[in-house]
Scaffold this motif. Sequence first.
Motif, PDB file in Angstrom:
ATOM      1  N   HIS A  41       0.820  -1.215   0.000  1.00 57.61           N
ATOM      2  CA  HIS A  41       0.000   0.000   0.000  1.00 57.61           C
ATOM      3  C   HIS A  41       0.852   1.262   0.000  1.00 57.61           C
ATOM      4  CE1 HIS A  41      -3.298  -2.721   0.553  1.00 57.61           C
ATOM      5  NE2 HIS A  41      -2.751  -3.188   1.667  1.00 57.61           N
ATOM      6  N   VAL A  42       1.865   1.281  -0.873  1.00 57.63           N
ATOM      7  CA  VAL A  42       2.700   2.463  -1.056  1.00 57.63           C
ATOM      8  C   VAL A  42       2.297   3.137  -2.363  1.00 57.63           C
ATOM      9  CG1 VAL A  42       4.647   1.551   0.254  1.00 57.63           C
ATOM     10  CG2 VAL A  42       4.526   1.132  -2.192  1.00 57.63           C
ATOM     11  N   THR A  43       2.752   4.373  -2.556  1.00 57.66           N
ATOM     12  CA  THR A  43       2.398   5.079  -3.787  1.00 57.66           C
ATOM     13  C   THR A  43       3.299   4.623  -4.928  1.00 57.66           C
ATOM     14  OG1 THR A  43       3.914   6.880  -3.277  1.00 57.66           O
ATOM     15  CG2 THR A  43       1.649   7.107  -2.494  1.00 57.66           C
ATOM     16  N   THR A  44       2.888   4.937  -6.127  1.00 56.10           N
ATOM     17  CA  THR A  44       3.708   4.625  -7.294  1.00 56.10           C
ATOM     18  C   THR A  44       4.866   5.619  -7.375  1.00 56.10           C
ATOM     19  OG1 THR A  44       2.328   5.982  -8.714  1.00 56.10           O
ATOM     20  CG2 THR A  44       1.767   3.653  -8.568  1.00 56.10           C
ATOM     21  N   ILE A  45       5.901   5.260  -8.107  1.00 53.32           N
ATOM     22  CA  ILE A  45       7.078   6.110  -8.210  1.00 53.32           C
ATOM     23  C   ILE A  45       7.318   6.490  -9.676  1.00 53.32           C
ATOM     24  CG2 ILE A  45       8.177   5.182  -6.148  1.00 53.32           C
ATOM     25  CD1 ILE A  45       9.984   3.506  -7.983  1.00 53.32           C
ATOM     26  N   THR A  46       8.109   7.549  -9.852  1.00 58.12           N
ATOM     27  CA  THR A  46       8.465   7.993 -11.201  1.00 58.12           C
ATOM     28  C   THR A  46       9.748   7.289 -11.641  1.00 58.12           C
ATOM     29  OG1 THR A  46       9.853   9.809 -10.440  1.00 58.12           O
ATOM     30  CG2 THR A  46       7.487  10.269 -10.717  1.00 58.12           C
ATOM     31  N   TYR A  47      10.093   7.511 -12.893  1.00 59.31           N
ATOM     32  CA  TYR A  47      11.309   6.934 -13.453  1.00 59.31           C
ATOM     33  C   TYR A  47      12.544   7.396 -12.680  1.00 59.31           C
ATOM     34  CZ  TYR A  47      15.076   6.082 -16.753  1.00 59.31           C
ATOM     35  OH  TYR A  47      16.250   5.690 -17.332  1.00 59.31           O
ATOM     36  N   TRP A  48      12.620   8.677 -12.375  1.00 62.37           N
ATOM     37  CA  TRP A  48      13.787   9.228 -11.694  1.00 62.37           C
ATOM     38  C   TRP A  48      13.877   8.732 -10.256  1.00 62.37           C
ATOM     39  CZ3 TRP A  48      17.144  10.598 -14.989  1.00 62.37           C
ATOM     40  CH2 TRP A  48      16.745  11.124 -16.202  1.00 62.37           C
ATOM     41  N   GLN A  49      12.741   8.536  -9.608  1.00 61.48           N
ATOM     42  CA  GLN A  49      12.756   7.956  -8.262  1.00 61.48           C
ATOM     43  C   GLN A  49      13.251   6.511  -8.313  1.00 61.48           C
ATOM     44  OE1 GLN A  49       8.647   8.728  -7.366  1.00 61.48           O
ATOM     45  NE2 GLN A  49       9.168  10.388  -5.943  1.00 61.48           N
ATOM     46  N   ALA A  50      12.849   5.789  -9.351  1.00 64.15           N
ATOM     47  CA  ALA A  50      13.316   4.401  -9.504  1.00 64.15           C
ATOM     48  C   ALA A  50      14.823   4.360  -9.714  1.00 64.15           C
ATOM     49  CB  ALA A  50      12.603   3.732 -10.673  1.00 64.15           C
ATOM     50  N   MET A  51      15.347   5.306 -10.515  1.00 64.61           N
ATOM     51  CA  MET A  51      16.791   5.358 -10.723  1.00 64.61           C
ATOM     52  C   MET A  51      17.500   5.664  -9.408  1.00 64.61           C
ATOM     53  SD  MET A  51      19.066   7.612 -13.390  1.00 64.61           S
ATOM     54  CE  MET A  51      18.317   6.919 -14.841  1.00 64.61           C
ATOM     55  N   GLY A  52      16.939   6.577  -8.620  1.00 63.22           N
ATOM     56  CA  GLY A  52      17.521   6.890  -7.324  1.00 63.22           C
ATOM     57  C   GLY A  52      17.517   5.704  -6.386  1.00 63.22           C
ATOM     58  N   ILE A  53      16.435   4.941  -6.375  1.00 65.23           N
ATOM     59  CA  ILE A  53      16.352   3.743  -5.535  1.00 65.23           C
ATOM     60  C   ILE A  53      17.400   2.720  -5.966  1.00 65.23           C
ATOM     61  CG2 ILE A  53      14.913   1.723  -5.003  1.00 65.23           C
ATOM     62  CD1 ILE A  53      12.512   3.661  -5.030  1.00 65.23           C
ATOM     63  N   PHE A  54      17.539   2.544  -7.279  1.00 65.74           N
ATOM     64  CA  PHE A  54      18.520   1.591  -7.789  1.00 65.74           C
ATOM     65  C   PHE A  54      19.940   1.996  -7.394  1.00 65.74           C
ATOM     66  CE2 PHE A  54      21.443   0.389 -11.251  1.00 65.74           C
ATOM     67  CZ  PHE A  54      21.434  -0.978 -11.036  1.00 65.74           C
ATOM     68  N   VAL A  55      20.282   3.253  -7.591  1.00 62.71           N
ATOM     69  CA  VAL A  55      21.626   3.729  -7.253  1.00 62.71           C
ATOM     70  C   VAL A  55      21.862   3.618  -5.743  1.00 62.71           C
ATOM     71  CG1 VAL A  55      23.127   5.770  -7.221  1.00 62.71           C
ATOM     72  CG2 VAL A  55      21.834   5.203  -9.280  1.00 62.71           C
ATOM     73  N   LEU A  56      20.855   3.969  -4.946  1.00 63.73           N
ATOM     74  CA  LEU A  56      20.982   3.856  -3.493  1.00 63.73           C
ATOM     75  C   LEU A  56      21.222   2.402  -3.082  1.00 63.73           C
ATOM     76  CD1 LEU A  56      20.790   5.193  -0.690  1.00 63.73           C
ATOM     77  CD2 LEU A  56      18.348   4.695  -0.766  1.00 63.73           C
ATOM     78  N   CYS A  57      20.492   1.473  -3.671  1.00 67.94           N
ATOM     79  CA  CYS A  57      20.681   0.053  -3.350  1.00 67.94           C
ATOM     80  C   CYS A  57      22.076  -0.417  -3.739  1.00 67.94           C
ATOM     81  CB  CYS A  57      19.628  -0.794  -4.047  1.00 67.94           C
ATOM     82  SG  CYS A  57      18.001  -0.630  -3.322  1.00 67.94           S
ATOM     83  N   LYS A  58      22.572   0.052  -4.874  1.00 67.31           N
ATOM     84  CA  LYS A  58      23.912  -0.322  -5.289  1.00 67.31           C
ATOM     85  C   LYS A  58      24.965   0.227  -4.328  1.00 67.31           C
ATOM     86  CE  LYS A  58      23.882  -3.012  -8.632  1.00 67.31           C
ATOM     87  NZ  LYS A  58      24.248  -4.365  -8.235  1.00 67.31           N
ATOM     88  N   LEU A  59      24.754   1.440  -3.859  1.00 66.20           N
ATOM     89  CA  LEU A  59      25.694   2.023  -2.901  1.00 66.20           C
ATOM     90  C   LEU A  59      25.664   1.291  -1.563  1.00 66.20           C
ATOM     91  CD1 LEU A  59      25.235   5.829  -3.596  1.00 66.20           C
ATOM     92  CD2 LEU A  59      27.237   4.432  -4.124  1.00 66.20           C
ATOM     93  N   LEU A  60      24.465   0.933  -1.123  1.00 60.73           N
ATOM     94  CA  LEU A  60      24.331   0.278   0.177  1.00 60.73           C
ATOM     95  C   LEU A  60      24.753  -1.183   0.154  1.00 60.73           C
ATOM     96  CD1 LEU A  60      20.935   1.732   1.422  1.00 60.73           C
ATOM     97  CD2 LEU A  60      23.229   2.345   2.191  1.00 60.73           C
TER      98      LEU A  60
END
Length: 136
Positions: A41-60
């Motif tokens: 039950h979370v909101t949908t995300i934009t393309y740029w938010q998805a890129m940020g999530i991906f980069v953050l996961c790679k960093l972490l």
Amino acid sequence: MKPFFYKRRFIFIPLGIIACLAVVSFAVMQLWNCLLPDILHVTTITYWQAMGIFVLCKLLFGFGKGGPKGGGGGAPWMRGRMAERFKNMSPEDREKFRAQWEDRMCGWKGRGAGRFGRDWDDFRNGPVNEEKKAEE
């Protein structure tokens, strides 16, 4: 002809990296928007938010350093198990194991020590902790 190719590849490598990042970001966005709103039950995300999530996961969580290519040689519990097996093997058994493994790996002989940081004989000494390996 050869120097032209080498100059051109420096153009295509960054373009390939950007293309891969774009495709992965799109996949993250699609998976998030198709699965998580219904499940968590979370909101949908934009393309740029998805890129940020991906980069953050790679960093972490790292950039894919595990597995045989990354120099780790597998999970720590697996390395310990292999070291234990090598300790209990006789020299004849060890040589037989090497021959069978090299046969399975299609002539892989000699590449392991440089790429993966350990030689076959290192398994006799038990697991190598990363700090000790860095000192050597």
